[in-house]
Scaffold this active site. Structure first.
Site, PDB file in Angstrom:
ATOM      1  N   HIS A  99       0.850  -1.197   0.000  1.00  8.74           N
ATOM      2  CA  HIS A  99       0.000   0.000   0.000  1.00  8.74           C
ATOM      3  C   HIS A  99       0.875   1.233   0.000  1.00  8.74           C
ATOM      4  O   HIS A  99       1.939   1.246   0.620  1.00  8.74           O
ATOM      5  CB  HIS A  99      -0.922   0.016   1.228  1.00  8.74           C
ATOM      6  CG  HIS A  99      -2.078   0.963   1.092  1.00  8.74           C
ATOM      7  ND1 HIS A  99      -1.986   2.293   1.402  1.00  8.74           N
ATOM      8  CD2 HIS A  99      -3.343   0.753   0.633  1.00  8.74           C
ATOM      9  CE1 HIS A  99      -3.157   2.871   1.157  1.00  8.74           C
ATOM     10  NE2 HIS A  99      -3.998   1.963   0.684  1.00  8.74           N
ATOM     11  N   GLU A 151      -7.896  -4.931  -0.257  1.00 12.92           N
ATOM     12  CA  GLU A 151      -8.520  -5.632  -1.370  1.00 12.92           C
ATOM     13  C   GLU A 151      -8.477  -7.146  -1.226  1.00 12.92           C
ATOM     14  O   GLU A 151      -9.303  -7.842  -1.809  1.00 12.92           O
ATOM     15  CB  GLU A 151      -7.845  -5.214  -2.676  1.00 12.92           C
ATOM     16  CG  GLU A 151      -7.935  -3.727  -2.869  1.00 12.92           C
ATOM     17  CD  GLU A 151      -8.244  -3.318  -4.277  1.00 12.92           C
ATOM     18  OE1 GLU A 151      -7.909  -4.071  -5.181  1.00 12.92           O
ATOM     19  OE2 GLU A 151      -8.826  -2.246  -4.444  1.00 12.92           O
TER      20      GLU A 151
HETATM   21  N1  ACO Z   1       3.869  -7.647  -4.624  1.00 17.12           N
HETATM   22  C1  ACO Z   1       5.206  -7.723  -4.796  1.00 17.12           C
HETATM   23  N2  ACO Z   1       6.024  -6.689  -4.636  1.00 17.12           N
HETATM   24  C2  ACO Z   1       5.493  -5.520  -4.309  1.00 17.12           C
HETATM   25  C3  ACO Z   1       4.109  -5.366  -4.115  1.00 17.12           C
HETATM   26  C4  ACO Z   1       3.289  -6.490  -4.273  1.00 17.12           C
HETATM   27  N3  ACO Z   1       1.978  -6.428  -4.108  1.00 17.12           N
HETATM   28  N4  ACO Z   1       3.856  -4.093  -3.793  1.00 17.12           N
HETATM   29  C5  ACO Z   1       5.017  -3.445  -3.802  1.00 17.12           C
HETATM   30  N5  ACO Z   1       6.017  -4.323  -4.106  1.00 17.12           N
HETATM   31  C6  ACO Z   1       7.429  -4.038  -4.176  1.00 17.12           C
HETATM   32  C7  ACO Z   1       7.799  -3.337  -5.453  1.00 17.12           C
HETATM   33  O1  ACO Z   1       8.072  -4.244  -6.475  1.00 17.12           O
HETATM   34  C8  ACO Z   1       8.997  -2.559  -5.033  1.00 17.12           C
HETATM   35  O2  ACO Z   1      10.084  -3.439  -5.016  1.00 17.12           O
HETATM   36  P1  ACO Z   1      11.567  -2.966  -5.503  1.00 17.12           P
HETATM   37  O3  ACO Z   1      12.033  -2.048  -4.437  1.00 17.12           O
HETATM   38  O4  ACO Z   1      12.333  -4.237  -5.585  1.00 17.12           O
HETATM   39  O5  ACO Z   1      11.372  -2.302  -6.820  1.00 17.12           O
HETATM   40  C9  ACO Z   1       8.696  -2.172  -3.583  1.00 17.12           C
HETATM   41  O6  ACO Z   1       7.764  -3.139  -3.126  1.00 17.12           O
HETATM   42  C10 ACO Z   1       8.064  -0.788  -3.440  1.00 17.12           C
HETATM   43  O7  ACO Z   1       7.012  -0.676  -4.390  1.00 17.12           O
HETATM   44  P2  ACO Z   1       6.347   0.690  -4.820  1.00 17.12           P
HETATM   45  O8  ACO Z   1       5.868   0.550  -6.226  1.00 17.12           O
HETATM   46  O9  ACO Z   1       7.225   1.842  -4.496  1.00 17.12           O
HETATM   47  O10 ACO Z   1       5.141   0.757  -3.852  1.00 17.12           O
HETATM   48  P3  ACO Z   1       3.913   1.703  -4.038  1.00 17.12           P
HETATM   49  O11 ACO Z   1       3.662   2.337  -2.730  1.00 17.12           O
HETATM   50  O12 ACO Z   1       4.044   2.607  -5.184  1.00 17.12           O
HETATM   51  O13 ACO Z   1       2.757   0.667  -4.427  1.00 17.12           O
HETATM   52  C11 ACO Z   1       0.731  -0.458  -4.566  1.00 17.12           C
HETATM   53  C12 ACO Z   1       1.565   0.523  -3.749  1.00 17.12           C
HETATM   54  C13 ACO Z   1       0.434   0.135  -5.944  1.00 17.12           C
HETATM   55  C14 ACO Z   1      -0.570  -0.727  -3.838  1.00 17.12           C
HETATM   56  C15 ACO Z   1       1.518  -1.764  -4.727  1.00 17.12           C
HETATM   57  O14 ACO Z   1       1.831  -2.304  -3.457  1.00 17.12           O
HETATM   58  C16 ACO Z   1       0.799  -2.789  -5.578  1.00 17.12           C
HETATM   59  O15 ACO Z   1       0.886  -2.738  -6.805  1.00 17.12           O
HETATM   60  N6  ACO Z   1       0.086  -3.771  -4.945  1.00 17.12           N
HETATM   61  C17 ACO Z   1      -0.645  -4.761  -5.704  1.00 17.12           C
HETATM   62  C18 ACO Z   1      -1.956  -4.247  -6.239  1.00 17.12           C
HETATM   63  C19 ACO Z   1      -2.994  -4.020  -5.128  1.00 17.12           C
HETATM   64  O16 ACO Z   1      -3.133  -4.807  -4.213  1.00 17.12           O
HETATM   65  N7  ACO Z   1      -3.700  -2.886  -5.246  1.00 17.12           N
HETATM   66  C20 ACO Z   1      -4.696  -2.486  -4.274  1.00 17.12           C
HETATM   67  C21 ACO Z   1      -4.155  -1.459  -3.324  1.00 17.12           C
HETATM   68  S1  ACO Z   1      -5.323  -0.996  -2.066  1.00 17.12           S
HETATM   69  C22 ACO Z   1      -6.297   0.184  -2.762  1.00 17.12           C
HETATM   70  O17 ACO Z   1      -6.004   0.707  -3.786  1.00 17.12           O
HETATM   71  C23 ACO Z   1      -7.597   0.538  -2.162  1.00 17.12           C
END
Ligand code: ACO
Length: 522
Positions: A396, A449
């Site tokens: 998140h 979610e």
């Molecule tokens: N699975 C695997 N790795 C992840 C995930 C995940 N769900 N989420 C983040 N990471 C990793 C990224 O790959 C990144 O790794 P790196 O440093 O090796 O590149 C690191 O964690 C940081 O990721 P960011 O992209 O900076 O995190 P951000 O805060 O932008 O992303 C988000 C948040 C978009 C929710 C992300 O966690 C994601 O895509 N999750 C999956 C989709 C999801 O569940 N969406 C619903 C969110 S809740 C809502 O919207 C109401």
């Protein structure tokens, strides 16, 4: 560029002995806003402008008997024909002049108006020192507070969010949808009689306005129907049929009354669309049922089990509001123009429809489907992460600890029970372990979610209705934001930093429509 290139020349001049009425005639005939005032030797002694004349009228001075000398600005600041436009703009902005006489040696050669300067102002060349271009906010406005709100807030590091100061998770555990709805829009937790009155108003508001059912039928049969885009159209039409007025013309009480009516109607319109689309007869909401139970009853055509209704109710309460997110901001921007609630809600649904905001609770469920059985979880999840994919329902932007919504929804799902819940728990455990191992230090936890999909699926909400269901509960948060914006409004109108080619750009030679063609167009 020098002021000589821009000034009005020759200067319009008047003698100081003439009357204001005569001076007004000169300005009028020359179609200028100011004239240089000369003495009998032709030397500059002052400036007289339309503003001086207006001010005289305001002070009941007789324009036929008062001379220019009595009202003019004496010994005015002057420019020289070689002065730069930048210098002139600085004088205009710092000293608040509107017109400046321009001298060539001792003679008045022209008059420069602020309008001449503004028309050609080039950002880099003439922007005066001290008036720097607007500061550029971080992309996405991250970390920028753009308003004050008493509706609620999210504290990501602490894993906490609240509605009007009350822990939202506690509200979801202990309160009804209507109690929290009242809290968000009316501002207080209702006592017994307030709740009875409020609930009665929400039930009475569930009646679709006259003449709208045919329109909803039309929307439901559109070829490229999706539930959320259809809901967006339905909200727009419903608000129009209700005659929603510009919030600018309404009292705070009237705004809140409109908010209540529309928020009560959103699920009714949604279910009409859903049933129509699926060839099912519409189901009128049962007036004896609260919001969540009526939601399921309109969806399925039967009264839900109390535990199903309660599970959905808890999900709905948890998703009513979540800080200053993109759709809430959208609703506030639209309201800030004085527009009506229907427009603000339609825009908010449009913002929610984006994959970066509304999310897709169905994707977490799709991941469970793809895994199939618990023994395949580890291999599947590892392969996904190693392939650079994200695990749906984890991570998140704001929460860097447990998402409080996911904790409660896990409990809610567990109470509902069933093989899918058990399976989801095992996948979650494996996912958290694998994420910790393959993405150390990223602080990735289960988000709302993951269990939202499980809960909605367990109570009979179809997958394509997950995000529209979220839109229904979020409508309450949007209406709270709309009411707050309308009650203390200021037009939201930020600036942008222009980074294109420097203006003014000359049109290429010969570019445009021939004069003959222009006159032929009339
Ligand atoms: N699975 C695997 N790795 C992840 C995930 C995940 N769900 N989420 C983040 N990471 C990793 C990224 O790959 C990144 O790794 P790196 O440093 O090796 O590149 C690191 O964690 C940081 O990721 P960011 O992209 O900076 O995190 P951000 O805060 O932008 O992303 C988000 C948040 C978009 C929710 C992300 O966690 C994601 O895509 N999750 C999956 C989709 C999801 O569940 N969406 C619903 C969110 S809740 C809502 O919207 C109401």
């Amino acid at each position: 560029m020098t002021v000589a290139e821009l000034m009005h020349k020759p200067a319009v001049v008047v003698r100081q002995e003439i009357t204001l009425a005569e001076a007004a005639k000169v300005l009028d005939q020359a179609n200028v806003g100011a004239a240089a005032v000369l003495d009998h030797e032709g030397h500059l002694v002052g400036m007289v402008s339309e503003r001086d004349l207006l001010r005289s009228v305001g002070h009941a001075i007789d324009p036929g008997a008062t001379t220019v000398a009595e009202v003019m600005t004496r010994t005015p600041v002057t420019l020289s024909i070689d002065d730069s436009v930048a210098k002139a703009l600085r004088l205009f902005t710092e000293r608040r002049f509107r017109h400046l006489p321009v001298l060539d040696a001792e003679q008045v050669a022209g008059i420069l108006s602020i309008r001449h300067v503004v028309r050609v102002a080039q950002i880099s060349e003439v922007l005066p020192a001290g008036s720097a271009p607007p500061e550029l906010a971080p992309r996405g406005l991250e970390g920028v507070a753009v308003a004050e709100t008493s509706v609620g807030d999210v504290r990501g590091e602490e894993g906490f969010f609240h509605y009007r100061g009350y822990n939202a998770v506690e509200l979801a555990r202990r309160c009804s949808f209507e109690q929290v709805w009242h809290l968000l829009v009316e501002g207080t937790l209702p006592d017994g009689s307030q709740l009875a009155d409020f609930t009665a108003r929400t039930v009475a508001a569930r009646k679709l306005p006259e003449g709208i059912t045919d329109m909803l039928r039309g929307v439901a049969t559109l070829p490229n129907y999706t539930p959320l885009s259809s809901l967006r159209s339905a909200v727009s039409v419903t608000a129009a049929a209700l005659g929603a007025q510009p919030t600018l013309d309404l009292t705070s009480e009237q705004v809140r009354a409109d908010c209540l009516r529309i928020a009560a109607l959103v699920p009714v319109a949604l279910m009409r669309l859903h049933r129509q689309r699926n060839g099912l007869a519409p189901v009128e909401p049962d007036p004896e049922l609260g919001y969540a139970a009526a939601y399921l009853q309109m969806l399925t055509g039967r009264r839900p089990e109390p535990r199903e209704a309660r599970a959905l109710e808890q999900y709905l309460i948890l998703t009513m509001d979540h800080g200053f997110n993109a759709s809430t901001f959208t609703a506030r921007v639209i309201t800030s123009t004085g527009s009506d609630i229907g427009s603000a809600l339609t825009g908010a649904i449009g913002a929610l429809a984006g994959p970066l905001h509304g999310g897709a609770p169905s994707r977490a469920l799709a991941m469970l489907d793809a895994i199939g059985t618990p023994d395949r979880a580890e291999a599947y999840l590892r392969a996904e992460i190693l392939a650079g994919q994200r695990l749906m329902g984890f991570g998140h932007r704001v929460y860097k600890t447990d998402d409080p919504r996911s904790l409660l929804l896990r409990e809610v799902a567990s109470e509902l029970g069933g093989p899918q819940v058990e399976f989801a728990r095992r996948v979650e455990d494996t996912a958290l372990r694998v994420l910790e191992e393959l993405k150390p230090g990223r602080r990735l936890y289960t988000n709302v979610e993951f269990y939202a999909g499980v809960v909605m699926n367990s109570v009979g909400v179809p997958r394509d209705m997950f995000t529209p269901t979220f839109a229904c509960s979020r409508t309450v948060g949007w209406t709270a934001a709309i009411a707050e914006q309308a009650s203390n409004n200021r037009l939201i109108r930020p600036s942008a930093l222009y980074v294109g080619p420097p203006p003014p750009r000359p049109l290429p030679d010969g570019y445009g429509v021939e004069a003959a063609a222009l006159s032929a167009r009339g």
